[in-house]
Design a protein around this motif. Structure first.
Motif, PDB file in Angstrom:
ATOM      1  N   PHE A 110     -31.527 -59.117  -8.889  1.00 25.15           N
ATOM      2  CA  PHE A 110     -31.330 -57.788  -9.444  1.00 25.15           C
ATOM      3  C   PHE A 110     -32.687 -57.112  -9.368  1.00 25.15           C
ATOM      4  O   PHE A 110     -33.680 -57.636  -9.881  1.00 25.15           O
ATOM      5  CB  PHE A 110     -30.829 -57.879 -10.890  1.00 25.15           C
ATOM      6  CG  PHE A 110     -30.685 -56.548 -11.558  1.00 25.15           C
ATOM      7  CD1 PHE A 110     -29.719 -55.646 -11.134  1.00 25.15           C
ATOM      8  CD2 PHE A 110     -31.514 -56.191 -12.602  1.00 25.15           C
ATOM      9  CE1 PHE A 110     -29.578 -54.413 -11.754  1.00 25.15           C
ATOM     10  CE2 PHE A 110     -31.378 -54.969 -13.235  1.00 25.15           C
ATOM     11  CZ  PHE A 110     -30.409 -54.074 -12.803  1.00 25.15           C
ATOM     12  N   GLN A 111     -32.738 -55.950  -8.684  1.00 27.04           N
ATOM     13  CA  GLN A 111     -34.013 -55.311  -8.399  1.00 27.04           C
ATOM     14  C   GLN A 111     -34.007 -53.841  -8.786  1.00 27.04           C
ATOM     15  O   GLN A 111     -32.948 -53.211  -8.855  1.00 27.04           O
ATOM     16  CB  GLN A 111     -34.339 -55.466  -6.907  1.00 27.04           C
ATOM     17  CG  GLN A 111     -34.434 -56.930  -6.496  1.00 27.04           C
ATOM     18  CD  GLN A 111     -34.604 -57.131  -5.011  1.00 27.04           C
ATOM     19  OE1 GLN A 111     -33.907 -56.528  -4.213  1.00 27.04           O
ATOM     20  NE2 GLN A 111     -35.545 -57.983  -4.641  1.00 27.04           N
ATOM     21  N   GLY A 112     -35.201 -53.308  -9.027  1.00 31.98           N
ATOM     22  CA  GLY A 112     -35.375 -51.897  -9.348  1.00 31.98           C
ATOM     23  C   GLY A 112     -36.408 -51.269  -8.435  1.00 31.98           C
ATOM     24  O   GLY A 112     -37.290 -51.954  -7.915  1.00 31.98           O
ATOM     25  N   THR A 129     -38.713 -54.172  -6.873  1.00 36.14           N
ATOM     26  CA  THR A 129     -39.269 -55.152  -7.798  1.00 36.14           C
ATOM     27  C   THR A 129     -38.123 -56.008  -8.318  1.00 36.14           C
ATOM     28  O   THR A 129     -37.119 -55.469  -8.807  1.00 36.14           O
ATOM     29  CB  THR A 129     -39.959 -54.437  -8.991  1.00 36.14           C
ATOM     30  OG1 THR A 129     -41.014 -53.624  -8.482  1.00 36.14           O
ATOM     31  CG2 THR A 129     -40.499 -55.436  -9.988  1.00 36.14           C
ATOM     32  N   THR A 130     -38.254 -57.315  -8.198  1.00 33.42           N
ATOM     33  CA  THR A 130     -37.217 -58.217  -8.700  1.00 33.42           C
ATOM     34  C   THR A 130     -37.331 -58.315 -10.217  1.00 33.42           C
ATOM     35  O   THR A 130     -38.371 -58.680 -10.751  1.00 33.42           O
ATOM     36  CB  THR A 130     -37.332 -59.605  -8.047  1.00 33.42           C
ATOM     37  OG1 THR A 130     -37.171 -59.448  -6.628  1.00 33.42           O
ATOM     38  CG2 THR A 130     -36.271 -60.554  -8.576  1.00 33.42           C
ATOM     39  N   ALA A 188     -38.371 -52.245 -17.010  1.00 34.71           N
ATOM     40  CA  ALA A 188     -39.233 -51.089 -16.746  1.00 34.71           C
ATOM     41  C   ALA A 188     -38.326 -49.965 -16.253  1.00 34.71           C
ATOM     42  O   ALA A 188     -37.151 -50.189 -15.964  1.00 34.71           O
ATOM     43  CB  ALA A 188     -40.297 -51.440 -15.709  1.00 34.71           C
ATOM     44  N   SER A 189     -38.863 -48.773 -16.149  1.00 32.03           N
ATOM     45  CA  SER A 189     -38.062 -47.616 -15.739  1.00 32.03           C
ATOM     46  C   SER A 189     -38.028 -47.483 -14.217  1.00 32.03           C
ATOM     47  O   SER A 189     -39.083 -47.447 -13.570  1.00 32.03           O
ATOM     48  CB  SER A 189     -38.633 -46.340 -16.346  1.00 32.03           C
ATOM     49  OG  SER A 189     -38.420 -46.340 -17.736  1.00 32.03           O
ATOM     50  N   TYR A 190     -36.810 -47.415 -13.679  1.00 33.65           N
ATOM     51  CA  TYR A 190     -36.589 -47.238 -12.244  1.00 33.65           C
ATOM     52  C   TYR A 190     -35.468 -46.235 -12.035  1.00 33.65           C
ATOM     53  O   TYR A 190     -34.597 -46.072 -12.891  1.00 33.65           O
ATOM     54  CB  TYR A 190     -36.210 -48.560 -11.572  1.00 33.65           C
ATOM     55  CG  TYR A 190     -37.301 -49.591 -11.626  1.00 33.65           C
ATOM     56  CD1 TYR A 190     -38.383 -49.533 -10.746  1.00 33.65           C
ATOM     57  CD2 TYR A 190     -37.267 -50.616 -12.561  1.00 33.65           C
ATOM     58  CE1 TYR A 190     -39.396 -50.484 -10.812  1.00 33.65           C
ATOM     59  CE2 TYR A 190     -38.275 -51.562 -12.636  1.00 33.65           C
ATOM     60  CZ  TYR A 190     -39.343 -51.487 -11.756  1.00 33.65           C
ATOM     61  OH  TYR A 190     -40.339 -52.411 -11.817  1.00 33.65           O
ATOM     62  N   ARG A 191     -35.484 -45.610 -10.881  1.00 36.72           N
ATOM     63  CA  ARG A 191     -34.412 -44.684 -10.508  1.00 36.72           C
ATOM     64  C   ARG A 191     -33.277 -45.424  -9.796  1.00 36.72           C
ATOM     65  O   ARG A 191     -32.107 -45.119  -9.980  1.00 36.72           O
ATOM     66  CB  ARG A 191     -34.974 -43.584  -9.597  1.00 36.72           C
ATOM     67  CG  ARG A 191     -33.902 -42.667  -9.062  1.00 36.72           C
ATOM     68  CD  ARG A 191     -34.457 -41.559  -8.218  1.00 36.72           C
ATOM     69  NE  ARG A 191     -33.364 -40.831  -7.574  1.00 36.72           N
ATOM     70  CZ  ARG A 191     -33.510 -39.668  -6.986  1.00 36.72           C
ATOM     71  NH1 ARG A 191     -34.686 -39.075  -6.940  1.00 36.72           N
ATOM     72  NH2 ARG A 191     -32.467 -39.084  -6.431  1.00 36.72           N
ATOM     73  N   TYR A 192     -33.639 -46.386  -8.959  1.00 34.28           N
ATOM     74  CA  TYR A 192     -32.669 -47.128  -8.145  1.00 34.28           C
ATOM     75  C   TYR A 192     -32.555 -48.561  -8.657  1.00 34.28           C
ATOM     76  O   TYR A 192     -33.566 -49.188  -8.981  1.00 34.28           O
ATOM     77  CB  TYR A 192     -33.132 -47.187  -6.680  1.00 34.28           C
ATOM     78  CG  TYR A 192     -33.346 -45.848  -6.044  1.00 34.28           C
ATOM     79  CD1 TYR A 192     -32.312 -45.209  -5.355  1.00 34.28           C
ATOM     80  CD2 TYR A 192     -34.575 -45.217  -6.112  1.00 34.28           C
ATOM     81  CE1 TYR A 192     -32.517 -43.977  -4.764  1.00 34.28           C
ATOM     82  CE2 TYR A 192     -34.788 -43.980  -5.521  1.00 34.28           C
ATOM     83  CZ  TYR A 192     -33.756 -43.372  -4.853  1.00 34.28           C
ATOM     84  OH  TYR A 192     -33.962 -42.153  -4.258  1.00 34.28           O
ATOM     85  N   TYR A 193     -31.336 -49.053  -8.671  1.00 33.85           N
ATOM     86  CA  TYR A 193     -31.100 -50.453  -9.023  1.00 33.85           C
ATOM     87  C   TYR A 193     -30.250 -51.081  -7.927  1.00 33.85           C
ATOM     88  O   TYR A 193     -29.364 -50.445  -7.355  1.00 33.85           O
ATOM     89  CB  TYR A 193     -30.434 -50.566 -10.394  1.00 33.85           C
ATOM     90  CG  TYR A 193     -31.416 -50.257 -11.500  1.00 33.85           C
ATOM     91  CD1 TYR A 193     -32.232 -51.256 -12.024  1.00 33.85           C
ATOM     92  CD2 TYR A 193     -31.569 -48.968 -11.981  1.00 33.85           C
ATOM     93  CE1 TYR A 193     -33.157 -50.983 -13.012  1.00 33.85           C
ATOM     94  CE2 TYR A 193     -32.497 -48.681 -12.978  1.00 33.85           C
ATOM     95  CZ  TYR A 193     -33.288 -49.694 -13.489  1.00 33.85           C
ATOM     96  OH  TYR A 193     -34.217 -49.412 -14.460  1.00 33.85           O
ATOM     97  N   TRP A 194     -30.535 -52.345  -7.647  1.00 31.97           N
ATOM     98  CA  TRP A 194     -29.973 -53.018  -6.485  1.00 31.97           C
ATOM     99  C   TRP A 194     -29.553 -54.430  -6.867  1.00 31.97           C
ATOM    100  O   TRP A 194     -30.321 -55.173  -7.481  1.00 31.97           O
ATOM    101  CB  TRP A 194     -31.069 -53.082  -5.428  1.00 31.97           C
ATOM    102  CG  TRP A 194     -30.651 -53.301  -4.017  1.00 31.97           C
ATOM    103  CD1 TRP A 194     -29.442 -53.050  -3.457  1.00 31.97           C
ATOM    104  CD2 TRP A 194     -31.486 -53.794  -2.973  1.00 31.97           C
ATOM    105  NE1 TRP A 194     -29.475 -53.355  -2.117  1.00 31.97           N
ATOM    106  CE2 TRP A 194     -30.728 -53.812  -1.799  1.00 31.97           C
ATOM    107  CE3 TRP A 194     -32.801 -54.218  -2.915  1.00 31.97           C
ATOM    108  CZ2 TRP A 194     -31.219 -54.242  -0.582  1.00 31.97           C
ATOM    109  CZ3 TRP A 194     -33.299 -54.642  -1.697  1.00 31.97           C
ATOM    110  CH2 TRP A 194     -32.520 -54.657  -0.551  1.00 31.97           C
ATOM    111  N   LEU A 195     -28.331 -54.788  -6.525  1.00 28.95           N
ATOM    112  CA  LEU A 195     -27.858 -56.163  -6.645  1.00 28.95           C
ATOM    113  C   LEU A 195     -27.817 -56.723  -5.235  1.00 28.95           C
ATOM    114  O   LEU A 195     -26.969 -56.336  -4.430  1.00 28.95           O
ATOM    115  CB  LEU A 195     -26.462 -56.215  -7.295  1.00 28.95           C
ATOM    116  CG  LEU A 195     -25.945 -57.615  -7.618  1.00 28.95           C
ATOM    117  CD1 LEU A 195     -26.752 -58.235  -8.753  1.00 28.95           C
ATOM    118  CD2 LEU A 195     -24.466 -57.576  -7.984  1.00 28.95           C
ATOM    119  N   ASN A 196     -28.758 -57.599  -4.920  1.00 25.94           N
ATOM    120  CA  ASN A 196     -28.888 -58.177  -3.588  1.00 25.94           C
ATOM    121  C   ASN A 196     -28.268 -59.571  -3.603  1.00 25.94           C
ATOM    122  O   ASN A 196     -28.889 -60.544  -4.032  1.00 25.94           O
ATOM    123  CB  ASN A 196     -30.371 -58.240  -3.187  1.00 25.94           C
ATOM    124  CG  ASN A 196     -30.558 -58.770  -1.790  1.00 25.94           C
ATOM    125  OD1 ASN A 196     -29.688 -58.632  -0.940  1.00 25.94           O
ATOM    126  ND2 ASN A 196     -31.695 -59.385  -1.544  1.00 25.94           N
TER     127      ASN A 196
END
Length: 137
Positions: free
Chosen positions: A71-73, A81-82, A106-114
């Motif tokens: 799970f990354q941001g 960032t993992t 932390a604050s991110y705009r994009y989130y990714w489930l790889n």
């Protein structure tokens, strides 16, 4: 509060309509991807501090469930960032919701489930829902 509303979904096939099924808050729909690995991305449109995320298995076959993932941001959609890594995940039942806590959010705009492995299907990977949560006052 589920933050995955009003943003933009995408997946490794570039199929936004299919990706949106993972964020529609309806476990009767599913994201189905034609490979044993793949990713889901959600653009919130602004930065947020996701503190936990959820993955819900679909009503489909157990071998298609995600097994291993990161799970990354990202703030820019290209440098990631993992935030959490899971392996050997098994969903005991269909439509099983599992919650994962981020140790250092932390604050991110994009989130990714790889997703790097499913539970053994040689053709497809799927899930019903992918949720992004934060505590809001």
């Amino acid at each position: 509060m589920n933050l995955a509303t009003g943003g933009t979904a995408n997946d490794s096939a570039g199929n936004a309509a299919n990706a949106r099924s993972a964020f529609d808050q309806n476990s009767a729909t599913q994201w189905l991807y034609g490979d044993v690995t793949g990713w889901l991305q959600y653009d919130l449109g602004h930065t947020e501090r996701v503190q936990r995320y959820t993955v819900t298995s679909s009503n489909d076959r157990v071998p298609r469930d995600p097994k291993d993932w990161q799970f990354q941001g990202s703030t820019d959609g290209s440098t990631w960032t993992t935030l959490d890594t899971q392996s050997n995940q098994v969903f005991a039942t269909r439509l099983k919701l599992k919650t994962y806590t981020i140790a250092n959010p932390a604050s991110y705009r994009y989130y990714w489930l790889n997703i790097t492995a499913n539970n053994g299907d040689s053709t497809f990977t799927d899930l019903a829902e992918f949720g992004l949560f934060a505590s809001k006052p």
